[in-house]
Enzyme design. Structure first.
Site, PDB file in Angstrom:
ATOM      1  N   ARG A  69       0.841  -1.193   0.000  1.00  0.00           N
ATOM      2  CA  ARG A  69       0.000   0.000   0.000  1.00  0.00           C
ATOM      3  C   ARG A  69       0.878   1.245   0.000  1.00  0.00           C
ATOM      4  O   ARG A  69       1.921   1.271   0.625  1.00  0.00           O
ATOM      5  CB  ARG A  69      -0.897   0.031   1.248  1.00  0.00           C
ATOM      6  CG  ARG A  69      -2.114  -0.855   1.145  1.00  0.00           C
ATOM      7  CD  ARG A  69      -2.999  -0.746   2.364  1.00  0.00           C
ATOM      8  NE  ARG A  69      -2.348  -1.224   3.559  1.00  0.00           N
ATOM      9  CZ  ARG A  69      -1.727  -0.473   4.448  1.00  0.00           C
ATOM     10  NH1 ARG A  69      -1.688   0.847   4.305  1.00  0.00           N
ATOM     11  NH2 ARG A  69      -1.168  -0.991   5.503  1.00  0.00           N
ATOM     12  N   TYR A 197      -1.766  -3.346  -6.773  1.00  0.00           N
ATOM     13  CA  TYR A 197      -1.535  -4.010  -5.478  1.00  0.00           C
ATOM     14  C   TYR A 197      -2.843  -4.086  -4.662  1.00  0.00           C
ATOM     15  O   TYR A 197      -3.613  -3.113  -4.605  1.00  0.00           O
ATOM     16  CB  TYR A 197      -0.450  -3.280  -4.663  1.00  0.00           C
ATOM     17  CG  TYR A 197      -0.398  -3.848  -3.270  1.00  0.00           C
ATOM     18  CD1 TYR A 197       0.185  -5.093  -3.053  1.00  0.00           C
ATOM     19  CD2 TYR A 197      -1.030  -3.221  -2.194  1.00  0.00           C
ATOM     20  CE1 TYR A 197       0.151  -5.683  -1.796  1.00  0.00           C
ATOM     21  CE2 TYR A 197      -1.055  -3.799  -0.942  1.00  0.00           C
ATOM     22  CZ  TYR A 197      -0.459  -5.028  -0.750  1.00  0.00           C
ATOM     23  OH  TYR A 197      -0.499  -5.609   0.481  1.00  0.00           O
ATOM     24  N   LYS A 206      -9.705  -1.969   1.919  1.00  0.00           N
ATOM     25  CA  LYS A 206      -9.371  -0.799   2.745  1.00  0.00           C
ATOM     26  C   LYS A 206     -10.200   0.413   2.321  1.00  0.00           C
ATOM     27  O   LYS A 206     -10.594   1.226   3.160  1.00  0.00           O
ATOM     28  CB  LYS A 206      -7.878  -0.482   2.618  1.00  0.00           C
ATOM     29  CG  LYS A 206      -6.958  -1.660   2.937  1.00  0.00           C
ATOM     30  CD  LYS A 206      -7.192  -2.212   4.305  1.00  0.00           C
ATOM     31  CE  LYS A 206      -6.211  -3.311   4.650  1.00  0.00           C
ATOM     32  NZ  LYS A 206      -6.469  -3.896   5.952  1.00  0.00           N
ATOM     33  N   HIS A 226     -10.445  -1.997  11.698  1.00  0.00           N
ATOM     34  CA  HIS A 226      -9.388  -2.874  11.183  1.00  0.00           C
ATOM     35  C   HIS A 226      -9.163  -3.989  12.219  1.00  0.00           C
ATOM     36  O   HIS A 226      -8.179  -3.968  12.956  1.00  0.00           O
ATOM     37  CB  HIS A 226      -8.121  -2.021  10.988  1.00  0.00           C
ATOM     38  CG  HIS A 226      -7.030  -2.680  10.221  1.00  0.00           C
ATOM     39  ND1 HIS A 226      -5.709  -2.350  10.387  1.00  0.00           N
ATOM     40  CD2 HIS A 226      -7.047  -3.646   9.281  1.00  0.00           C
ATOM     41  CE1 HIS A 226      -4.965  -3.077   9.577  1.00  0.00           C
ATOM     42  NE2 HIS A 226      -5.753  -3.875   8.889  1.00  0.00           N
ATOM     43  N   SER A 248      -1.146  -3.590  10.289  1.00  0.00           N
ATOM     44  CA  SER A 248      -0.884  -4.560   9.224  1.00  0.00           C
ATOM     45  C   SER A 248       0.368  -5.369   9.525  1.00  0.00           C
ATOM     46  O   SER A 248       1.365  -4.818  10.001  1.00  0.00           O
ATOM     47  CB  SER A 248      -0.694  -3.828   7.900  1.00  0.00           C
ATOM     48  OG  SER A 248      -1.764  -2.944   7.691  1.00  0.00           O
ATOM     49  N   CYS A 250       0.984  -7.705  11.773  1.00  0.00           N
ATOM     50  CA  CYS A 250       1.316  -7.931  13.191  1.00  0.00           C
ATOM     51  C   CYS A 250       0.642  -9.200  13.707  1.00  0.00           C
ATOM     52  O   CYS A 250       0.367  -9.328  14.903  1.00  0.00           O
ATOM     53  CB  CYS A 250       0.886  -6.740  14.050  1.00  0.00           C
ATOM     54  SG  CYS A 250       1.958  -5.316  13.857  1.00  0.00           S
ATOM     55  N   GLY A 251       0.321 -10.136  12.798  1.00  0.00           N
ATOM     56  CA  GLY A 251      -0.164 -11.441  13.248  1.00  0.00           C
ATOM     57  C   GLY A 251      -1.666 -11.560  13.401  1.00  0.00           C
ATOM     58  O   GLY A 251      -2.138 -12.455  14.091  1.00  0.00           O
ATOM     59  N   LYS A 252      -2.444 -10.670  12.744  1.00  0.00           N
ATOM     60  CA  LYS A 252      -3.905 -10.784  12.864  1.00  0.00           C
ATOM     61  C   LYS A 252      -4.413 -12.090  12.282  1.00  0.00           C
ATOM     62  O   LYS A 252      -5.256 -12.752  12.869  1.00  0.00           O
ATOM     63  CB  LYS A 252      -4.603  -9.633  12.129  1.00  0.00           C
ATOM     64  CG  LYS A 252      -4.683  -8.388  12.948  1.00  0.00           C
ATOM     65  CD  LYS A 252      -5.953  -7.560  12.783  1.00  0.00           C
ATOM     66  CE  LYS A 252      -6.426  -7.248  11.402  1.00  0.00           C
ATOM     67  NZ  LYS A 252      -5.543  -6.313  10.674  1.00  0.00           N
ATOM     68  N   THR A 253      -3.882 -12.450  11.088  1.00  0.00           N
ATOM     69  CA  THR A 253      -4.362 -13.685  10.459  1.00  0.00           C
ATOM     70  C   THR A 253      -4.007 -14.883  11.341  1.00  0.00           C
ATOM     71  O   THR A 253      -4.810 -15.801  11.515  1.00  0.00           O
ATOM     72  CB  THR A 253      -3.787 -13.813   9.033  1.00  0.00           C
ATOM     73  OG1 THR A 253      -4.136 -12.627   8.318  1.00  0.00           O
ATOM     74  CG2 THR A 253      -4.355 -15.017   8.301  1.00  0.00           C
ATOM     75  N   ASP A 275      -9.451  -9.471   9.202  1.00  0.00           N
ATOM     76  CA  ASP A 275      -8.912  -8.140   8.896  1.00  0.00           C
ATOM     77  C   ASP A 275      -9.867  -6.991   9.215  1.00  0.00           C
ATOM     78  O   ASP A 275      -9.425  -5.947   9.666  1.00  0.00           O
ATOM     79  CB  ASP A 275      -8.524  -8.083   7.416  1.00  0.00           C
ATOM     80  CG  ASP A 275      -7.618  -6.907   7.081  1.00  0.00           C
ATOM     81  OD1 ASP A 275      -6.740  -6.584   7.902  1.00  0.00           O
ATOM     82  OD2 ASP A 275      -7.794  -6.307   6.005  1.00  0.00           O
ATOM     83  N   ARG A 366       1.693 -12.318  -0.662  1.00  0.00           N
ATOM     84  CA  ARG A 366       0.366 -12.604  -0.107  1.00  0.00           C
ATOM     85  C   ARG A 366      -0.242 -13.879  -0.673  1.00  0.00           C
ATOM     86  O   ARG A 366       0.142 -14.351  -1.739  1.00  0.00           O
ATOM     87  CB  ARG A 366      -0.578 -11.443  -0.459  1.00  0.00           C
ATOM     88  CG  ARG A 366      -0.146 -10.075   0.083  1.00  0.00           C
ATOM     89  CD  ARG A 366      -0.564  -9.908   1.505  1.00  0.00           C
ATOM     90  NE  ARG A 366      -0.112  -8.666   2.102  1.00  0.00           N
ATOM     91  CZ  ARG A 366      -0.824  -7.993   3.002  1.00  0.00           C
ATOM     92  NH1 ARG A 366      -2.008  -8.409   3.384  1.00  0.00           N
ATOM     93  NH2 ARG A 366      -0.341  -6.899   3.542  1.00  0.00           N
ATOM     94  N   ARG A 397       3.125  -4.068  17.766  1.00  0.00           N
ATOM     95  CA  ARG A 397       4.474  -4.609  17.829  1.00  0.00           C
ATOM     96  C   ARG A 397       5.322  -3.612  18.621  1.00  0.00           C
ATOM     97  O   ARG A 397       5.653  -2.539  18.101  1.00  0.00           O
ATOM     98  CB  ARG A 397       4.965  -4.665  16.377  1.00  0.00           C
ATOM     99  CG  ARG A 397       5.955  -5.682  16.010  1.00  0.00           C
ATOM    100  CD  ARG A 397       6.200  -5.586  14.511  1.00  0.00           C
ATOM    101  NE  ARG A 397       5.455  -6.583  13.769  1.00  0.00           N
ATOM    102  CZ  ARG A 397       5.839  -7.836  13.604  1.00  0.00           C
ATOM    103  NH1 ARG A 397       7.001  -8.243  14.090  1.00  0.00           N
ATOM    104  NH2 ARG A 397       5.105  -8.683  12.927  1.00  0.00           N
TER     105      ARG A 397
HETATM  106  C1  OXD Z   1      -3.150  -4.512   5.312  1.00  0.00           C
HETATM  107  C2  OXD Z   1      -3.841  -5.673   4.723  1.00  0.00           C
HETATM  108  O1  OXD Z   1      -2.244  -3.948   4.674  1.00  0.00           O
HETATM  109  O2  OXD Z   1      -4.717  -6.225   5.408  1.00  0.00           O
HETATM  110  O3  OXD Z   1      -3.510  -4.147   6.440  1.00  0.00           O
HETATM  111  O4  OXD Z   1      -3.566  -6.037   3.567  1.00  0.00           O
HETATM  112 MN    MN Z   2      -5.190  -5.203   7.215  1.00  0.00          MN
END
Ligand code: OXD
Ligand code: MN
Length: 587
Positions: A69, A197, A206, A226, A248, A250-253, A275, A366, A397
């Site tokens: 991004r 992208y 987003k 988010h 983004s 930081c381990g959300k997934t 997300d 990704r 983080r």
């Molecule tokens: C981000 C994404 O950049 O979810 O936060 O792709």
């Molecule tokens: Mn995201």
């Protein structure tokens, strides 16, 4: 497919501007998907992978100048600059339309224009919103088919509601000097040009689900965040739903798909979203959440059977990989996946060996995959009422200062914790990696209006809830003096979630500190972890000296918003300063 008159007019106008050779309306059917994948393979926009090992999977290599991004090229184009606020780039709407029209002009000559209707949220739900993206990228159209409920289902909802977000996208010449991602909240419109992208080009994500939706949420009394959404099931079968905001990469997934450690027999984590969350108060006084998306656009590096088995299993079929490495047997590889190959093609398609001195996969490479493919998929994803949220986590983080977990005193203090969130930057956006920056609510790049007003909206939302979620701050990334992470993270994070759930149930043990409620070491189940006593103490310590330094930068941050900063945030800041000053410093 039935069309809608204002939609047809807009598509015609866009075609006149962009001059594509042909216009294709996407219906979201399986046959259409197969046909479009064939076309993308013939055009070289996608590369086929090993059909035996990775059935239905493909690889896309983006232009090397277009891999993340671009926050500096992202604009909120509302009539008044002050409504965009000091954390957003602003452009006058007329100027933005003029500047971007010149780039869109003729940009699709020789190309196909795809019209992609999509639905965000469960069909028929009060949360649901329709968007239509016009794009000249087959890769984008195919990603939208995984990331949203695409095609016919969206047209049906559109015919019922008549409203939709207009998203116009062209790769144009992919020139970063002519790249803009512009949002027009007053027109429910997004124009994105010059990038292919994900976060810049998949306009549902987003651009719509966060930037435009956050503006709508403020107007209509809901929140677009988010945040991941998970259901944590305990051995008795009770499921507690939590949301978590993390910047983004930081381990959300990983947290959204957490696999419980050995010790936690009978526990299970259900993925509702990884997300984005849309949250609304319900008549029972609680906050309910839906995930408006239908897929994951996850960061590949670091994903493995060890770190995230649910994601690793999900991406074995029907997945679009972007900017990962390809092995000689046409399977994929990235840093952090088991068994480094002795040779492969890197994300740019160049020959690579471990001696090359560069990562094989781009750090922001990704995978795009349908949510149903995650073994942890929660059927509640499709619940039109959403799931009731018991706790909200703010994570980031931070190598120092911020403890592993603590709880806010109340909703307003929780809002303050979100507002003052800071984190080290990652590869998900262009720019330097590892620098600490304020990232309020992990929304810094995604809030579509003045963030001071956004904080005020959060404070107000709490007043509309008789049973607001409890709010927690977490930090899995604290490091010891040797520079190593103190906390093992991944599945072991469930130990922290367990305490959070206990607190929601009114039973978790805590001590009051100047920054909030912290667990005593004995309140966390640390059995079986090889965590030294000093590491545990450090993870759960609050050093008033360090926090004194944080106060100063907090103040500078709050001042940036001038008069618009809600009084409640200053009250919280002063109350924190007072609590800290009455504490003896830790030696
Ligand atoms: C981000 C994404 O950049 O979810 O936060 O792709
Ligand atoms: Mn995201």
């Amino acid at each position: 497919m039935e069309t809608h008159s204002s939609l047809s007019t807009w598509v015609e106008e866009s075609a006149q501007l962009c001059e594509p050779d042909r216009v294709v309306w996407c219906d979201g059917s399986r046959e259409e998907r197969e046909r479009l994948i064939e076309q993308a393979l013939s055009a070289g926009e996608l590369l086929g992978l090993n059909e035996h090992e990775l059935p239905g999977c493909t690889l896309h290599r983006s232009n090397p100048n277009d891999v993340a991004r671009t926050e500096g090229l992202t604009f909120i184009c509302c009539p008044k600059k002050e409504d965009a606020g000091p954390t957003n780039n602003w452009m006058d709407p007329a100027e933005a339309y003029r500047r971007l029209s010149a780039i869109f002009d003729g940009s699709m000559r020789g190309r196909t224009m795809y019209v992609v209707p999509f639905l965000m949220g469960p069909p028929g739900s009060v949360f649901a919103k329709v968007g239509v993206e016009i794009t000249d990228s087959l890769y984008v159209a195919l990603n939208m088919g995984l990331m949203t409920r695409m095609g016919r289902v969206a047209m049906e909802q559109l015919n019922a509601s008549g409203e939709f977000t207009r998203g116009l996208h062209s790769r144009a010449d992919l020139n970063p000097d002519r790249r803009y991602i512009c949002h027009f909240p007053q027109d429910n419109t997004i124009w994105s040009v010059g990038s292919g992208y994900g976060g810049n080009a998949l306009l549902s994500k987003k651009c719509l689900a966060l930037r435009l939706a956050s503006v709508l949420g403020r107007e209509q009394g809901w929140l677009a965040e988010h945040m991941l959404i998970v259901g944590v099931e305990d051995p008795s079968g009770k499921i507690t739903y939590l949301c978590g905001a993390f910047p983004s990469a930081c381990g959300k997934t990983n947290l959204a798909m957490l696999v419980p450690p050995e010790r936690f027999k009978g526990w299970r984590v259900w993925t509702v979203g990884d997300d984005i969350a849309w949250l609304r108060p319900a008549p029972d006084g609680r906050l309910y959440a839906v995930n408006p998306e239908a897929g994951f656009f996850g960061v590949a590096p670091g994903t493995s059977m060890k770190s995230n088995p649910n994601a690793a299993l999900a991406v074995r079929r029907n997945t679009i990989f972007t900017n990962v490495a390809m092995k000689p047997d046409r399977t994929v590889w990235w840093e952090g996946l088991e068994d480094s190959p002795s040779e492969c093609l890197n994300w740019k398609g160049q020959y690579w060996t471990p001696q090359s001195g560069q990562p094989a996969a781009h750090p922001n490479s990704r995978f795009t995959v349908d949510i149903h493919q995650a073994p942890s998929y929660s059927p509640e994803w499709d619940n039109p009422n959403g799931v009731p949220i018991s706790a909200i986590l703010f994570g980031s983080r931070r190598a120092s200062v911020v403890p592993l977990v603590y709880e806010a005193f109340n909703w307003q203090h929780g809002t303050f914790l979100g507002a003052t969130l800071s984190s080290e930057t990652t590869a998900a956006a262009t720019g330097q990696v590892g620098v600490v920056r304020r990232d309020p609510f992990a929304m810094l790049p995604f809030c579509g209006y003045n963030m001071a007003d956004y904080f005020g909206h959060w404070v107000q939302m709490g007043k509309n809830l008789s049973q607001p979620p409890r709010v927690f701050r977490v930090n899995w990334f604290r490091r010891g003096a040797d520079g190593k992470f103190l906390w093992p993270g991944f599945g072991e994070n469930l130990r922290v979630l367990q305490w959070i759930i206990q607190r929601c149930d009114g039973v978790g043990e805590a001590r009051e500190t100047p920054i909030g409620f912290l667990p005593r070491p004995s309140a966390l189940d640390l059995e079986g972890l090889e965590l030294s006593q000093s590491a545990t103490e450090e993870l759960l310590s609050v050093n008033p000296l360090h926090w004194g330094g944080a106060l100063e930068s907090q103040q500078q941050f709050l001042e940036k918003f001038g008069e618009r900063m809600p009084r409640e945030m200053w009250d919280e800041h002063h109350a924190l300063a007072k609590r800290l000053s009455s504490q003896p410093p830790v030696p």
